[in-house]
Design a protein around this motif. Structure first.
Motif, PDB file in Angstrom:
ATOM      1  N   SER A   1       0.840  -1.268  -0.358  1.00 16.31           N
ATOM      2  CA  SER A   1       0.061  -0.034  -0.058  1.00 16.31           C
ATOM      3  C   SER A   1       1.196   1.409   0.324  1.00 16.31           C
ATOM      4  O   SER A   1       0.538   1.547  -0.729  1.00 16.31           O
ATOM      5  CB  SER A   1      -1.311   0.042   1.431  1.00 16.31           C
ATOM      6  OG  SER A   1      -0.071  -0.221   2.254  1.00 16.31           O
ATOM      7  N   ARG A   2       2.121   1.288   0.650  1.00 20.24           N
ATOM      8  CA  ARG A   2       2.629   2.560   0.644  1.00 20.24           C
ATOM      9  C   ARG A   2       3.336   2.849  -0.269  1.00 20.24           C
ATOM     10  O   ARG A   2       3.670   3.632  -1.084  1.00 20.24           O
ATOM     11  CB  ARG A   2       3.797   1.758   1.511  1.00 20.24           C
ATOM     12  CG  ARG A   2       5.170   2.924   1.233  1.00 20.24           C
ATOM     13  CD  ARG A   2       6.007   2.772   2.633  1.00 20.24           C
ATOM     14  NE  ARG A   2       7.504   4.032   3.067  1.00 20.24           N
ATOM     15  CZ  ARG A   2       8.115   4.102   3.546  1.00 20.24           C
ATOM     16  NH1 ARG A   2       8.210   3.450   4.498  1.00 20.24           N
ATOM     17  NH2 ARG A   2       8.794   5.322   3.474  1.00 20.24           N
ATOM     18  N   SER A   3       3.438   2.035  -1.686  1.00 21.20           N
ATOM     19  CA  SER A   3       4.488   1.604  -2.512  1.00 21.20           C
ATOM     20  C   SER A   3       3.130   2.748  -3.478  1.00 21.20           C
ATOM     21  O   SER A   3       3.077   3.320  -4.641  1.00 21.20           O
ATOM     22  CB  SER A   3       5.063   0.241  -3.591  1.00 21.20           C
ATOM     23  OG  SER A   3       4.091  -0.099  -3.108  1.00 21.20           O
ATOM     24  N   ILE A   4       1.682   1.934  -3.640  1.00 18.75           N
ATOM     25  CA  ILE A   4       0.386   2.564  -4.258  1.00 18.75           C
ATOM     26  C   ILE A   4       0.742   3.832  -3.924  1.00 18.75           C
ATOM     27  O   ILE A   4       0.515   4.994  -4.598  1.00 18.75           O
ATOM     28  CB  ILE A   4      -0.414   1.942  -4.340  1.00 18.75           C
ATOM     29  CG1 ILE A   4      -0.141   0.233  -4.334  1.00 18.75           C
ATOM     30  CG2 ILE A   4      -1.418   2.481  -4.850  1.00 18.75           C
ATOM     31  CD1 ILE A   4      -1.102  -0.632  -4.705  1.00 18.75           C
ATOM     32  N   ALA A   5       0.249   4.218  -2.630  1.00 18.87           N
ATOM     33  CA  ALA A   5       0.814   5.619  -1.899  1.00 18.87           C
ATOM     34  C   ALA A   5       1.631   6.341  -2.872  1.00 18.87           C
ATOM     35  O   ALA A   5       0.740   8.160  -3.486  1.00 18.87           O
ATOM     36  CB  ALA A   5       0.685   5.434  -0.893  1.00 18.87           C
ATOM     37  N   GLU A   6       2.303   6.270  -2.821  1.00 20.75           N
ATOM     38  CA  GLU A   6       3.667   6.892  -4.195  1.00 20.75           C
ATOM     39  C   GLU A   6       4.030   6.422  -5.434  1.00 20.75           C
ATOM     40  O   GLU A   6       3.799   7.713  -6.052  1.00 20.75           O
ATOM     41  CB  GLU A   6       5.360   6.219  -3.094  1.00 20.75           C
ATOM     42  CG  GLU A   6       5.430   6.092  -2.489  1.00 20.75           C
ATOM     43  CD  GLU A   6       6.883   5.209  -2.451  1.00 20.75           C
ATOM     44  OE1 GLU A   6       7.393   4.427  -3.101  1.00 20.75           O
ATOM     45  OE2 GLU A   6       7.562   5.364  -0.767  1.00 20.75           O
ATOM     46  N   ILE A   7       3.396   5.436  -6.169  1.00 18.55           N
ATOM     47  CA  ILE A   7       2.746   5.608  -7.789  1.00 18.55           C
ATOM     48  C   ILE A   7       2.069   6.267  -7.625  1.00 18.55           C
ATOM     49  O   ILE A   7       1.621   7.899  -8.666  1.00 18.55           O
ATOM     50  CB  ILE A   7       2.373   4.503  -8.215  1.00 18.55           C
ATOM     51  CG1 ILE A   7       3.684   3.532  -7.874  1.00 18.55           C
ATOM     52  CG2 ILE A   7       2.082   4.691  -9.967  1.00 18.55           C
ATOM     53  CD1 ILE A   7       3.395   2.427  -8.183  1.00 18.55           C
ATOM     54  N   GLU A   8       0.466   6.517  -6.697  1.00 19.82           N
ATOM     55  CA  GLU A   8      -0.252   8.250  -6.489  1.00 19.82           C
ATOM     56  C   GLU A   8       0.032   9.406  -6.929  1.00 19.82           C
ATOM     57  O   GLU A   8      -0.482   9.934  -7.548  1.00 19.82           O
ATOM     58  CB  GLU A   8      -1.821   7.713  -5.260  1.00 19.82           C
ATOM     59  CG  GLU A   8      -2.227   6.029  -6.189  1.00 19.82           C
ATOM     60  CD  GLU A   8      -3.449   6.184  -5.331  1.00 19.82           C
ATOM     61  OE1 GLU A   8      -3.697   6.708  -4.102  1.00 19.82           O
ATOM     62  OE2 GLU A   8      -4.707   5.306  -5.392  1.00 19.82           O
TER      63      GLU A   8
END
Length: 52
Positions: free
Chosen positions: A14-21
């Motif tokens: 979820s952290r990497s998805i937040a960075e991508i967003e």
């Protein structure tokens, strides 16, 4: 948007998805700014006057 990213990257945290967003939102903001600058440059050729 995170649901779409989770579908493309099922193993991502979820952290990497937040960075991508956040990167996507920065890219959209920069793209709108570049497009606005291009429109001003194009209009400056056809509309007389001082823009800046």
């Amino acid at each position: 948007m995170s649901a779409v990213l989770a579908r493309f990257f099922p193993r991502a945290s979820s952290r990497s998805i937040a960075e991508i967003e956040s990167l996507v939102s920065i890219a959209i903001f920069s793209g709108v700014g570049l497009l606005t600058g291009l429109i001003v440059l194009l209009l400056d050729q056809y509309i007389p006057g001082e823009w800046f």
